[in-house]
Scaffold this active site. Structure first.
Site, mmCIF file in Angstrom:
data_model
loop_
_atom_site.group_PDB
_atom_site.id
_atom_site.type_symbol
_atom_site.label_atom_id
_atom_site.label_comp_id
_atom_site.label_asym_id
_atom_site.label_seq_id
_atom_site.Cartn_x
_atom_site.Cartn_y
_atom_site.Cartn_z
ATOM 1 N N GLU A 127 0.902 -1.298 0.040
ATOM 2 C CA GLU A 127 -0.015 0.018 -0.160
ATOM 3 C C GLU A 127 0.852 1.204 -0.116
ATOM 4 O OE1 GLU A 127 -2.815 -0.484 3.152
ATOM 5 O OE2 GLU A 127 -3.481 -2.188 2.470
ATOM 6 N N ASN A 169 2.143 -5.101 -3.179
ATOM 7 C CA ASN A 169 0.509 -5.463 -2.971
ATOM 8 C C ASN A 169 -0.076 -4.024 -2.641
ATOM 9 O OD1 ASN A 169 -1.509 -7.292 -2.039
ATOM 10 N ND2 ASN A 169 -1.329 -6.762 -0.180
ATOM 11 N N HIS A 205 -10.600 -5.709 -2.268
ATOM 12 C CA HIS A 205 -11.574 -5.629 -1.078
ATOM 13 C C HIS A 205 -12.718 -4.725 -1.941
ATOM 14 C CE1 HIS A 205 -9.243 -7.017 2.125
ATOM 15 N NE2 HIS A 205 -8.271 -6.218 1.813
ATOM 16 N N GLU A 233 -6.465 -10.361 -1.395
ATOM 17 C CA GLU A 233 -7.359 -10.180 -0.211
ATOM 18 C C GLU A 233 -8.545 -10.192 -0.535
ATOM 19 O OE1 GLU A 233 -5.666 -6.776 2.144
ATOM 20 O OE2 GLU A 233 -3.714 -7.417 1.876
ATOM 21 N N ASP A 235 -12.241 -9.982 -0.796
ATOM 22 C CA ASP A 235 -13.737 -9.878 -0.198
ATOM 23 C C ASP A 235 -14.654 -9.265 -0.707
ATOM 24 O OD1 ASP A 235 -12.988 -7.762 1.094
ATOM 25 O OD2 ASP A 235 -12.658 -8.464 3.290
HETATM 26 O O1 G3I Z 1 -3.608 -7.286 18.791
HETATM 27 C C1 G3I Z 1 -4.648 -6.244 19.323
HETATM 28 C C2 G3I Z 1 -5.069 -6.378 20.583
HETATM 29 O O2 G3I Z 1 -4.098 -6.734 21.582
HETATM 30 C C3 G3I Z 1 -5.884 -5.316 21.144
HETATM 31 O O3 G3I Z 1 -6.282 -5.607 22.399
HETATM 32 C C4 G3I Z 1 -6.951 -4.962 20.185
HETATM 33 C C5 G3I Z 1 -7.532 -3.768 20.761
HETATM 34 O O4 G3I Z 1 -8.082 -2.966 19.580
HETATM 35 O O5 G3I Z 1 -6.373 -4.479 19.020
HETATM 36 C C6 G3I Z 1 -5.850 -5.843 18.619
HETATM 37 O O6 G3I Z 1 -5.032 -5.270 17.177
HETATM 38 C C7 G3I Z 1 -5.978 -5.175 16.058
HETATM 39 C C8 G3I Z 1 -5.513 -6.212 15.104
HETATM 40 O O7 G3I Z 1 -6.317 -5.859 13.906
HETATM 41 C C9 G3I Z 1 -5.564 -7.633 15.496
HETATM 42 O O8 G3I Z 1 -6.829 -7.851 15.743
HETATM 43 C C10 G3I Z 1 -6.181 -3.827 15.643
HETATM 44 O O9 G3I Z 1 -6.612 -3.104 16.627
HETATM 45 C C11 G3I Z 1 -6.760 -3.641 14.165
HETATM 46 O O10 G3I Z 1 -6.464 -2.383 13.852
HETATM 47 C C12 G3I Z 1 -6.233 -4.840 13.270
HETATM 48 O O11 G3I Z 1 -6.870 -4.601 12.158
HETATM 49 C C13 G3I Z 1 -6.326 -5.101 11.043
HETATM 50 C C14 G3I Z 1 -5.741 -4.270 10.028
HETATM 51 O O12 G3I Z 1 -5.283 -4.794 8.941
HETATM 52 C C15 G3I Z 1 -5.037 -3.183 10.459
HETATM 53 O O13 G3I Z 1 -4.543 -2.039 9.615
HETATM 54 C C16 G3I Z 1 -7.359 -6.362 10.464
HETATM 55 O O14 G3I Z 1 -7.479 -7.413 11.366
HETATM 56 C C17 G3I Z 1 -6.841 -6.772 9.277
HETATM 57 O O15 G3I Z 1 -7.754 -7.670 8.508
HETATM 58 C C18 G3I Z 1 -6.341 -5.619 8.294
HETATM 59 O O16 G3I Z 1 -5.777 -6.195 7.251
HETATM 60 C C19 G3I Z 1 -5.251 -5.373 6.043
HETATM 61 C C20 G3I Z 1 -4.006 -5.859 5.163
HETATM 62 O O17 G3I Z 1 -3.206 -6.052 6.117
HETATM 63 C C21 G3I Z 1 -3.955 -5.059 4.112
HETATM 64 N N1 G3I Z 1 -4.820 -4.578 3.324
HETATM 65 C C22 G3I Z 1 -6.112 -4.061 4.012
HETATM 66 C C23 G3I Z 1 -6.501 -5.110 4.994
HETATM 67 C C24 G3I Z 1 -7.847 -4.792 5.554
HETATM 68 O O18 G3I Z 1 -8.009 -3.763 6.006
#
Ligand code: G3I
Length: 303
Positions: A127, A169, A205, A233, A235
């Site tokens: 990105e 990517n 996405h 990715e 969906d």
């Molecule tokens: O791990 C912490 C946890 O310790 C904490 O308690 C909790 C509270 O909010 O947060 C947890 O972290 C979260 C993490 O996912 C794991 O669940 C983050 O807040 C959350 O922001 C994070 O979101 C991820 C996101 O990327 C981050 O930008 C999504 O799961 C994940 O699906 C998403 O994936 C991205 C790809 O990497 C890149 N392309 C877009 C895609 C969708 O946004």
């Protein structure tokens, strides 16, 4: 063939899912994963904040769990992602200039070395291009270290793991538009100058009304540069036939481009998705096959 993975394998392709380590011992989740999919990618567990929470202190537990799960079942692994402006550990967010550059390249080298020989394809850089009409780079702390940060990352990744395919990517690249053209120009330049790049990830996405009129042509123009494509990715928001049709079009486009080597959905079932108010995946919250599942399977089978 009657599973996604077996159907994709008929044409030498993989079919993957993004996974989280702590669900690998959930029997519905793991049962669907091992039955239907032939590739995995860590949804979060291999990102910079997860793998290097403190500078030069590496933490590979979640990533190793996913790799071991996959290897035990003959599945391949996509690595996601070595460098990205988001999900950086706090210590890196506070760096800039040559200090950030050397920390970033050290991160690429260390992580790619740890997983050497076990990764089918790495998202080396994720990105890095801006949305909208500029076609240029996204502003970020990494970009401010100099425009050559992306090629430096690819060279470091190649040295650390020569057998992994190295991908760039991004999202909003689901057709010929300013952003995908900016990326296309970078890839063409890398190929001309011998910067090591093997593949482009099209995240995809999408929503049920996404316009996919130039989706396949966009894949094909990258293929014509001599790189592979992967749908990384996928969906699709929505439900029913509209959702299924978008899934079918994406799958058919990949099938129609010889260099499109695999498809990954960003999760398995609607129970666990980064789009919690939507139902964007191929299995419902009870792990039952949706209409979209049958559309993808049919397209993979050449139907
Ligand atoms: O791990 C912490 C946890 O310790 C904490 O308690 C909790 C509270 O909010 O947060 C947890 O972290 C979260 C993490 O996912 C794991 O669940 C983050 O807040 C959350 O922001 C994070 O979101 C991820 C996101 O990327 C981050 O930008 C999504 O799961 C994940 O699906 C998403 O994936 C991205 C790809 O990497 C890149 N392309 C877009 C895609 C969708 O946004």
């Amino acid at each position: 063939a009657d599973t996604l993975g077996a159907a994709a394998a008929q044409t030498g392709r993989y079919f993957g899912a993004a996974v989280v380590p702590n669900l690998l011992n959930d029997s519905s989740y793991a049962g669907t994963l091992s039955r239907e999919f032939t590739s995995v990618v860590a949804e979060n567990a291999m990102k910079w904040d997860a793998t290097e929470p403190n500078r030069n202190q590496f933490s590979y537990g979640g990533g190793d769990q996913i790799v071991n799960y996959a290897r035990a079942r003959g599945m391949t692994v996509r690595g996601h992602a070595l460098l990205w402006h988001a999900q950086q550990p706090g210590w890196a967010q506070g760096l800039s200039g040559s200090d950030l550059r050397s920390a970033a390249i050290n991160h690429v080298t260390q992580v790619a070395t740890h997983f050497r020989g076990q990764i089918h394809s790495w998202d080396v850089v994720n990105e890095a291009f801006a949305d909208g009409s500029s076609g240029g780079r996204r502003d970020s702390n990494l970009q401010r270290t100099g425009n050559d940060w992306i090629e430096a990352a690819f060279r470091a990744a190649r040295s650390a793991d020569p057998s992994a395919k190295l991908c760039y990517n991004d999202y909003n690249t689901d057709g010929i538009n300013a952003k995908s053209t900016g990326i296309y120009n970078m890839v063409a330049d890398f190929r001309n100058r011998g910067v090591p790049i093997d593949c482009v990830g099209i995240q995809s996405h999408l929503s049920s009304n996404s316009n996919l009129s130039s989706y396949q042509a966009n894949l094909q123009r990258f293929a014509d540069l001599g790189v592979d494509l992967q749908i990384t990715e996928l969906d699709v928001g929505g439900s029913g036939s509209a959702q299924a049709n978008v899934y079918r079009q994406v799958t058919q486009a990949c099938m129609n481009v010889a260099r499109c080597t695999g498809i990954t959905t960003w999760g398995i079932s609607d129970l666990h998705t980064w789009r919690p108010n939507d139902t964007p995946l191929l299995f419902d919250r009870n792990y039952q096959k949706k209409e979209a599942y049958h559309a993808v399977l049919d397209a993979l089978n050449g139907g």
